[in-house]
Design an enzyme around this catalytic site. Structure first.
Site, mmCIF file in Angstrom:
data_model
loop_
_atom_site.group_PDB
_atom_site.id
_atom_site.type_symbol
_atom_site.label_atom_id
_atom_site.label_comp_id
_atom_site.label_asym_id
_atom_site.label_seq_id
_atom_site.Cartn_x
_atom_site.Cartn_y
_atom_site.Cartn_z
ATOM 1 N N SER A 183 0.716 -1.426 -0.319
ATOM 2 C CA SER A 183 0.109 -0.059 0.121
ATOM 3 C C SER A 183 0.721 1.162 -0.052
ATOM 4 C CB SER A 183 -0.476 -0.172 1.440
ATOM 5 O OG SER A 183 -1.229 1.458 1.487
ATOM 6 N N TYR A 237 -1.915 -0.818 10.307
ATOM 7 C CA TYR A 237 -2.043 -0.978 8.801
ATOM 8 C C TYR A 237 -0.715 -0.593 8.408
ATOM 9 C CZ TYR A 237 -3.875 -1.213 4.092
ATOM 10 O OH TYR A 237 -3.898 -0.882 2.603
#
Length: 260
Positions: free
Chosen positions: A148, A163
């Site tokens: 990501s 995350y």
């Protein structure tokens, strides 16, 4: 000279996609089928995969689905054994299973931290460990991890500590596995997209001008679509990427090249 349709071909390859029943994982599984690849999907819930079975039939490829909890190493090992019997081999592994639990760092519970790291990072490791053993015997393989943009930069929005940490871990797992497995003809790379619109998050985009805020920060003027991933997926799964390994490929419409 080699023709593009040959060096970028995945026809006849056998791929495993974790988290392959929805969102980005589903789009990747369908793209591989469209291009003649036999595909197996792993998910915690595989009861409703009739649409994928029909998709495989129309594409003329083999398909199978298995339940797997990627946070449990034994579940991953069992799933890989079952998929070998179904597919007859594994040429491609795409680690796409993931989760996001938002909590301010000062309020995040131990359980939320562990669930995020376990799904996003441990799961990729467990699957890579099991599948790399198969690929070593074949002396060939392609492993692609879904990272990501939040592995590269944080966000002013609160709640992303677990995350971001998990995706940063994915990047270094990718690099180290590439270093260790290259001698066996196995390449390991990661794709790190910015926000990609899917059926699962579309409702979020329509709230309070959220889409417009995202698009205003991206130089190409829009957020990502699942189709934007597929060129990289086909590149990294094919012989065209035989000398590309250990790379984190940022798919961000120029976001990382600009300052707000």
């Amino acid at each position: 000279m080699n023709k593009a349709e040959d060096i970028f071909s995945v026809r006849g390859k056998k791929a495993v996609v974790t988290g392959g029943t929805k969102g980005i994982g589903l789009a990747i599984a369908q793209c591989l089928m469209d291009n003649g690849c036999d595909v197996a999907v792993l998910s915690r819930h595989v009861r409703d995969t009739g649409h994928l079975e029909e998709y495989a039939q129309k594409s003329g490829v083999r398909f199978c689905a298995r339940e797997c909890d990627v946070t449990a190493s034994q579940s991953c090992a069992q799933a890989v054994r079952s998929l070998l019997a179904c597919l007859g081999g594994i040429d491609i592994l795409i680690n796409c299973a993931g989760t996001l639990e938002l909590a301010f760092v000062g309020e995040m519970s131990d359980e939320a931290w562990r669930r995020t790291l376990s799904t996003n990072l441990d799961g990729a490791f467990y699957m890579t460990r099991e599948v790399s053993r198969v690929m070593q015997r074949q002396n060939h393989g392609r492993i692609i991890n879904l990272s990501s943009m939040k592995s590269l930069m944080g966000t002013s929005k609160m709640g992303y500590a677990a995350y971001c940490a998990s995706k940063g871990g994915i990047n270094m797992l990718t690099k180290q596995c590439a270093a260790e497995l290259g001698r066996y003809g196995i390449t390991v790379n990661a794709i790190a997209p910015t926000f990609i619109e899917t059926d699962l998050n579309r409702s979020v985009l329509e709230k309070d001008g959220y889409r417009e805020k995202l698009e205003s920060r991206i130089p190409v003027g829009r957020i990502g679509r699942t189709d934007d991933l597929m060129g990289l997926i086909l590149l990294l799964c094919s012989d065209a990427s035989a000398f590309i390994s250990g790379q984190i490929l940022y798919l961000d419409g120029g976001l990382s090249a600009a300052q707000e």
